[in-house]
Design a protein around this motif. Structure first.
Motif, PDB file in Angstrom:
ATOM      1  N   GLY A 133       0.777  -1.244   0.000  1.00 37.86           N
ATOM      2  CA  GLY A 133       0.000   0.000   0.000  1.00 37.86           C
ATOM      3  C   GLY A 133       0.798   1.278   0.000  1.00 37.86           C
ATOM      4  O   GLY A 133       0.238   2.361   0.179  1.00 37.86           O
ATOM      5  N   VAL A 134       2.127   1.179  -0.210  1.00 42.22           N
ATOM      6  CA  VAL A 134       2.962   2.377  -0.043  1.00 42.22           C
ATOM      7  C   VAL A 134       2.557   3.507  -0.987  1.00 42.22           C
ATOM      8  O   VAL A 134       2.572   4.677  -0.612  1.00 42.22           O
ATOM      9  N   TYR A 135       2.159   3.174  -2.211  1.00 41.63           N
ATOM     10  CA  TYR A 135       1.885   4.236  -3.191  1.00 41.63           C
ATOM     11  C   TYR A 135       0.527   4.904  -2.977  1.00 41.63           C
ATOM     12  O   TYR A 135       0.224   5.893  -3.635  1.00 41.63           O
ATOM     13  N   ALA A 136      -0.278   4.352  -2.085  1.00 43.33           N
ATOM     14  CA  ALA A 136      -1.557   5.008  -1.772  1.00 43.33           C
ATOM     15  C   ALA A 136      -1.421   5.952  -0.587  1.00 43.33           C
ATOM     16  O   ALA A 136      -2.394   6.569  -0.175  1.00 43.33           O
ATOM     17  N   ARG A 137      -0.196   6.020  -0.039  1.00 43.98           N
ATOM     18  CA  ARG A 137       0.034   6.964   1.063  1.00 43.98           C
ATOM     19  C   ARG A 137       0.396   8.329   0.494  1.00 43.98           C
ATOM     20  O   ARG A 137       0.684   8.464  -0.686  1.00 43.98           O
ATOM     21  N   ASN A 138       0.415   9.318   1.325  1.00 52.01           N
ATOM     22  CA  ASN A 138       0.724  10.689   0.912  1.00 52.01           C
ATOM     23  C   ASN A 138      -0.275  11.163  -0.138  1.00 52.01           C
ATOM     24  O   ASN A 138      -1.469  10.938   0.012  1.00 52.01           O
ATOM     25  N   ASN A 139       0.240  11.675  -1.257  1.00 51.68           N
ATOM     26  CA  ASN A 139      -0.663  12.468  -2.088  1.00 51.68           C
ATOM     27  C   ASN A 139      -0.565  12.184  -3.581  1.00 51.68           C
ATOM     28  O   ASN A 139      -0.957  13.023  -4.376  1.00 51.68           O
ATOM     29  N   LEU A 140      -0.019  11.029  -3.951  1.00 51.12           N
ATOM     30  CA  LEU A 140       0.014  10.747  -5.393  1.00 51.12           C
ATOM     31  C   LEU A 140      -1.399  10.745  -5.954  1.00 51.12           C
ATOM     32  O   LEU A 140      -1.657  11.216  -7.047  1.00 51.12           O
ATOM     33  N   LEU A 141      -2.318  10.169  -5.183  1.00 52.85           N
ATOM     34  CA  LEU A 141      -3.746  10.263  -5.505  1.00 52.85           C
ATOM     35  C   LEU A 141      -4.417  10.989  -4.344  1.00 52.85           C
ATOM     36  O   LEU A 141      -4.486  10.444  -3.244  1.00 52.85           O
ATOM     37  N   PRO A 142      -4.913  12.189  -4.566  1.00 54.18           N
ATOM     38  CA  PRO A 142      -5.549  12.918  -3.459  1.00 54.18           C
ATOM     39  C   PRO A 142      -6.886  12.307  -3.054  1.00 54.18           C
ATOM     40  O   PRO A 142      -7.272  12.363  -1.890  1.00 54.18           O
ATOM     41  N   THR A 143      -7.594  11.699  -3.994  1.00 54.31           N
ATOM     42  CA  THR A 143      -8.862  11.039  -3.673  1.00 54.31           C
ATOM     43  C   THR A 143      -8.866   9.679  -4.348  1.00 54.31           C
ATOM     44  O   THR A 143      -8.099   9.430  -5.289  1.00 54.31           O
ATOM     45  N   PHE A 144      -9.753   8.815  -3.868  1.00 55.71           N
ATOM     46  CA  PHE A 144      -9.788   7.442  -4.381  1.00 55.71           C
ATOM     47  C   PHE A 144     -11.218   7.059  -4.748  1.00 55.71           C
ATOM     48  O   PHE A 144     -12.112   7.134  -3.899  1.00 55.71           O
ATOM     49  N   GLN A 145     -11.410   6.642  -5.972  1.00 59.58           N
ATOM     50  CA  GLN A 145     -12.732   6.130  -6.341  1.00 59.58           C
ATOM     51  C   GLN A 145     -12.968   4.781  -5.665  1.00 59.58           C
ATOM     52  O   GLN A 145     -12.057   3.963  -5.547  1.00 59.58           O
ATOM     53  N   ASP A 146     -14.213   4.550  -5.257  1.00 58.69           N
ATOM     54  CA  ASP A 146     -14.564   3.255  -4.680  1.00 58.69           C
ATOM     55  C   ASP A 146     -14.470   2.168  -5.738  1.00 58.69           C
ATOM     56  O   ASP A 146     -14.651   2.421  -6.935  1.00 58.69           O
ATOM     57  N   VAL A 147     -14.216   0.929  -5.293  1.00 57.15           N
ATOM     58  CA  VAL A 147     -14.182  -0.196  -6.219  1.00 57.15           C
ATOM     59  C   VAL A 147     -15.323  -1.172  -5.926  1.00 57.15           C
ATOM     60  O   VAL A 147     -16.196  -1.403  -6.758  1.00 57.15           O
ATOM     61  N   ALA A 148     -15.338  -1.750  -4.752  1.00 52.12           N
ATOM     62  CA  ALA A 148     -16.373  -2.744  -4.431  1.00 52.12           C
ATOM     63  C   ALA A 148     -17.374  -2.236  -3.400  1.00 52.12           C
ATOM     64  O   ALA A 148     -18.487  -2.733  -3.321  1.00 52.12           O
ATOM     65  N   GLU A 149     -16.952  -1.268  -2.605  1.00 57.18           N
ATOM     66  CA  GLU A 149     -17.839  -0.766  -1.552  1.00 57.18           C
ATOM     67  C   GLU A 149     -17.389   0.646  -1.165  1.00 57.18           C
ATOM     68  O   GLU A 149     -16.240   1.027  -1.434  1.00 57.18           O
ATOM     69  N   PRO A 150     -18.271   1.398  -0.585  1.00 58.00           N
ATOM     70  CA  PRO A 150     -17.904   2.772  -0.229  1.00 58.00           C
ATOM     71  C   PRO A 150     -16.682   2.810   0.683  1.00 58.00           C
ATOM     72  O   PRO A 150     -16.584   2.036   1.646  1.00 58.00           O
ATOM     73  N   GLY A 151     -15.739   3.657   0.345  1.00 57.19           N
ATOM     74  CA  GLY A 151     -14.583   3.879   1.210  1.00 57.19           C
ATOM     75  C   GLY A 151     -13.431   2.920   1.000  1.00 57.19           C
ATOM     76  O   GLY A 151     -12.443   2.971   1.743  1.00 57.19           O
ATOM     77  N   ASP A 152     -13.534   2.015  -0.005  1.00 62.68           N
ATOM     78  CA  ASP A 152     -12.452   1.033  -0.167  1.00 62.68           C
ATOM     79  C   ASP A 152     -11.375   1.473  -1.167  1.00 62.68           C
ATOM     80  O   ASP A 152     -10.430   0.739  -1.448  1.00 62.68           O
ATOM     81  N   GLY A 153     -11.512   2.688  -1.706  1.00 65.44           N
ATOM     82  CA  GLY A 153     -10.622   3.124  -2.787  1.00 65.44           C
ATOM     83  C   GLY A 153      -9.153   3.168  -2.409  1.00 65.44           C
ATOM     84  O   GLY A 153      -8.289   2.778  -3.198  1.00 65.44           O
ATOM     85  N   LYS A 154      -8.845   3.615  -1.204  1.00 62.22           N
ATOM     86  CA  LYS A 154      -7.434   3.726  -0.815  1.00 62.22           C
ATOM     87  C   LYS A 154      -6.792   2.340  -0.708  1.00 62.22           C
ATOM     88  O   LYS A 154      -5.662   2.127  -1.170  1.00 62.22           O
TER      89      LYS A 154
END
Lengths: 704, 217
Positions: free
Chosen positions: A340-361
């Motif tokens: 999960g290292v690349y989902a930390r900090n700010n490479l992506l400021p927001t995350f679209q959901d995939v399977a359920e609300p809030g799971d994007g990160k």
């Protein structure tokens, strides 16, 4: 011969020749790291650059590897760093099955030298060694490469391969085996420079042992009485019927009610796993929820890991919804920071959901981990992510200055804006492509700083955002935030991140601080272990404790054991007073080899290895002044928490003057010149390294 | 459980000692009870999916649960250290190393959705079945394989063994191997070292009386 195979394999890619030689002259260096370091010293002249034809890669494992001791299948690879200042000696430590396969094929070490004119892979089946054409494999991702080679060499073959990043000579390229088991340090770029795609090993031979009954007895002792969970955490996160303590921060996460939620046929409860019950041991570390959070439980098929390891720290997930939406493979496993290292900090400021609300990160991190491993792109303990973030912060202020406009516009920024997690896939593929300026952000922080010096000044290398132990370019890895000066001293030994877990396994064990302190002070003296964030000035006990950390790590990387779990400083057993047993490594060495190894003789051999590594580093630096040219640490270590002073409660900051004292005491423990930190002739000769001292002397690199 | 049913298991066990496959229909015709599932450490679904294998030995049932196998291969080193005094997984009396990468001994066409480390983690050891009509035993030209009078396991008499490898060739799973050092065949003697050292209980040895008690619960 017991333990060692007594043989090493040499493969020359320039001539296409292979040969087998005796490895016995390296036994004074134990094996693994020690053996590989000495071979590199003997065969690669100082001043060689990592991608030169004269550069070599040495794979090595120790006498204990293959003999069944818990956690004994990590491979040490030694070579010249591609990504840190001075391009000095560097080790990578890779789990999986490579080390045992190499031993069972009959080799303590494999030396890869020269450069092939065209893409090849090396196929080893016991005594049969062939250099084979890899034209059809060049360009393939790591996992497809493994599958293609195994179709030819056999499904049980262990394949160590580079991906596109290595082929494209990206300095932060790695090699991988069995999916996510990685060796970093830039070895992937060296493979690429030699037109070497992969190493495929299958072994059917024996590792002979002097006393099999004693080894089985030691295995039982370690598993029943000494070993805890990952990082030898000896306290469970949730109280169990047998446990005296609980500590929410440990890696002994398994407990009744927590499952491998996606196991075939229904969830498997991790349950209670008390000391003494070997057949429940592998349920202690539910690493998926530790690394990814609670969301990962339902995607956990099981835990996997390296051959011989009962701990199982590889979170093995299957996320079909991600594959359906993005095409990225559903099942992958890795561990610790890589998860999960690349989902930390700010490479992506927001995350679209995939399977359920809030799971994007979670999904973004999992996708990027899988993609990076398939590309053979090394994260360098988060350094690549930190560098990318540094350049995209403030509306890509720095990135816009280094990228030509057309290249900048070719990056799908609209995806980033929308929180589309496949942006990370596009970005990592561009970095690994070797095309354009963006790829240079994977040169390693030191070379990034040099390349863009006019933009970055000194701030980049010294910033808390980068989190390097020093401007040499190594990431801080259990440094000053771990036992104050002690942790940071273990970092400055290497030409990359510290990789030393001896100390953090103690501070993170889960035992109450007062209990840790009493056990550690009994061994190293008063004041050895500070309370977290309540540090005290440097003292000799800390210097001894830091040296112990390094020496044990070298023992483990050389004999071979996994320093992510060993040594057994503590135990999970109340009836032992939670005290471990630091003599076990020597007992294994004696049982395996039949030789009279003791804790003292093993420490001495390991110190020989560190003295050699230090001498090699002096040669690479070209000066004895290690204090000012190598062991310099980043400013943020002294400047964080500006409202607090060093040694006040509540901060991990250190004091500049005290740090110089710490270096002096540490140098003294190793017998180095206390002014410069360079090994003296007397110390080198004490460890049988007269030839090394003579060579340094001839270059004027012995301290006065 | 009726005495008749109980006798059914034992008769099948002792008289014919066949390779018992757990299935949704039960074990040797006996319906699987909740107590048996608990004892075997598996779920009904795992049984119905064919992921749990049960091998009858004279004194116990050896249960292999692939959902619990994590690919550590400790079973193979424990086997050879215990029986051969050296570590040599290739020689082991059970086989997992050749299938941990892909979950099978061949690379599946769609490996990403197959088993093992490169797939979706389905994996597990192949063990000696202690066959009722052992091909290894009947193929042996030296009559070196015979039931042990105490354990009932088919074991190799190393005095008689000529190391020809006919046993390995004849076994459908190629379980026996000829040790290149001793030139003698090795074969599972049901010592239990593999199961005792399995850190996740993916291999377990369950005494028959416990199986019968659970079936009766």
């Amino acid at each position: 011969m017991n333990g060692w195979t007594g043989k090493m394999l040499r493969v020359n890619l320039t001539t296409g020749s292979t040969s087998v030689e005796s490895s016995e002259k390296y036994f004074d260096y134990i094996g693994g790291k020690g053996m590989a370091n000495r071979i590199l010293y003997d065969e690669v002249p100082a001043g060689t650059k990592p991608l030169d034809e004269a550069s070599k890669v040495i794979f090595a494992a120790g006498p204990n590897c293959g003999g069944s001791a818990p956690c004994s299948s990590r491979t040490t690879m030694s070579f010249l760093s591609t990504f840190t200042k001075y391009n000095a000696i560097c080790d990578a430590h890779m789990g999986g099955d490579t080390a045992i396969m190499m031993k069972y094929a009959g080799y303590d070490a494999i030396i890869i030298e020269g450069k092939s004119a065209k893409p090849v892979y090396i196929a080893i089946k016991d005594d049969n060694v062939e250099i084979k054409d890899a034209a059809s494999l060049w360009g393939k991702m790591t996992m497809d490469t493994v599958a293609e080679i195994c179709k030819v060499e056999g499904a049980g073959t262990n394949v160590v391969t580079i991906g596109p990043a290595g082929e494209n000579l990206i300095p932060l390229a790695n090699v991988l085996n069995n999916g996510g088991h990685s060796g970093g340090g830039g070895i992937g770029a060296i493979f690429g420079s030699k037109n070497l795609k992969a190493l495929a090993i299958y072994g059917t031979k024996a590792v002979y042992v002097a006393d099999s009954a004693k080894i089985l007895e030691l295995n039982k002792y370690v598993l029943e009485d000494l070993m805890g969970s990952n990082n030898n955490h000896v306290v469970p996160t949730v109280a169990q019927s047998w446990s005296e303590y609980e500590n929410a921060s440990t890696r002994w996460t398994g407990h009744p009610g927590l499952t491998w939620g996606a196991a075939e046929g229904g969830p498997i409860d991790t349950g209670e796993s008390p000391p003494g019950e070997i057949t429940k041991f592998g349920y202690r570390c539910q690493k998926a929820v530790f690394d990814w959070g609670d969301i990962a439980e339902k995607y956990t098929v099981k835990m996997t890991g390296c051959a011989t390891c009962p701990v199982r720290c590889y979170a093995s997930l299957r996320v079909p919804e991600l594959e359906a939406k993005t095409g990225v493979k559903a099942a992958h496993a890795n561990t610790c920071l890589a998860n999960g290292v690349y989902a930390r900090n700010n490479l992506l400021p927001t995350f679209q959901d995939v399977a359920e609300p809030g799971d994007g990160k979670f999904m973004a991190g999992y996708l990027a981990t899988t993609v990076a491993d398939d590309l053979g792109l090394w994260d360098n303990y988060g350094e690549l992510n930190a560098t990318l973030n540094y350049f995209v912060k403030d509306d890509c202020a720095l990135l816009k200055q280094i990228l030509p406009p057309a290249e900048f516009d070719s990056i799908p920024w609209d995806k980033r804006e929308a929180g589309d997690i496949t942006f990370l896939k596009d970005l990592l593929e561009a970095v690994a492509s070797g095309k354009g300026e963006l790829s240079h952000l994977a040169d390693g922080a030191y070379f990034v700083s040099e390349r863009y010096k006019s933009l970055l000044g000194d701030e980049f290398l010294h910033s808390s955002a980068m989190g390097l132990w020093g401007p040499l370019g190594g990431k801080r890895h259990h440094g000053n935030e771990c036992a104050a000066q002690v942790g940071l001293l273990t970092n400055i030994i290497y030409n990359r991140d510290g990789m030393c877990h001896t100390i953090v396994n103690i501070t993170g064990s889960g035992l109450p601080y007062d209990l840790q302190k009493s056990i550690i002070e009994e061994i190293f003296g008063a004041g050895a272990l500070d309370k977290p964030k309540a540090y005290t000035p440097m003292n000799e006990s800390k210097a001894k404790f830091a040296k112990f950390g390094v020496i044990r790590q070298v023992i483990h990387d050389s004999m071979t054991l996994c320093n992510w779990v060993w040594p057994m400083t503590f135990s999970p057993r109340k009836d032992r007073g939670y005290k471990g047993d630091l003599s076990v490594e020597a007992q294994y060495m004696a049982a395996i080899t039949g030789q009279a190894w003791t804790e003292e003789s093993l420490n001495e051999a390991a110190e020989r290895v560190i003295q050699l590594q230090r001498a090699m580093t002096v040669e690479a630096v070209g000066s004895t002044d290690m204090r000012n040219l190598h062991d310099v640490v980043s400013n943020f270590i002294f400047d964080i928490d500006p409202d607090k002073k060093a040694f006040e409660e509540g901060t991990v900051k250190l004091d500049r003057d005290d740090w110089q004292t710490a270096l002096t005491m540490f140098y003294k423990e190793f017998g180095w010149d206390e002014t410069t930190g360079a090994p003296t002739r007397a110390t080198l000769e004490k460890f049988g390294l007269k030839d090394v001292a003579d060579a340094l002397d001839a270059k004027g690199l012995l301290p006065a | 459980m009726s005495d008749e049913k109980k006798l059914g298991i034992l008769e099948k066990e002792y008289s014919r000692r066949q390779f018992l496959k757990l299935s949704g229909k039960g074990l040797a015709g006996i319906p699987i009870t909740a107590a048996m599932l608990t004892l075997f450490g598996c779920t009904q679904q795992q049984v119905e999916d064919g992921k749990v294998e049960a091998i009858a030995t004279p004194t116990s049932l050896l249960v292999v649960n692939r959902a619990k196998c994590t690919g550590c291969q400790r079973c193979e080193t424990n086997c050879t250290l215990t029986n051969d005094g050296k570590a040599q997984p290739w020689l082991s009396r059970l086989h997992v190393r050749d299938s941990v990468v892909f979950g099978a001994t061949e690379v599946p066409a769609d490996y990403m959705h197959g088993g093992g480390f490169l797939g979706e983690w389905d994996m597990g050891p192949e063990t000696c079945k202690q066959c009722a009509d052992p091909k290894c035993m009947s193929a042996c030209p030296a009559s070196a394989i015979a039931p042990d009078p105490n354990t009932g396991a088919r074991v190799v008499d190393t005095e008689k063994c000529i190391g020809c490898g006919a046993c390995e060739a004849a076994c459908p799973w190629h379980m026996p191997k000829v040790d290149p050092d001793t030139k003698k065949s090795t074969k599972c003697i049901t010592c239990g070292a593999c199961a005792a050292g399995c850190p996740t209980g993916a291999l377990s040895v369950i005494p028959w009386e416990d199986v019968v008690a659970a079936a009766n619960a």
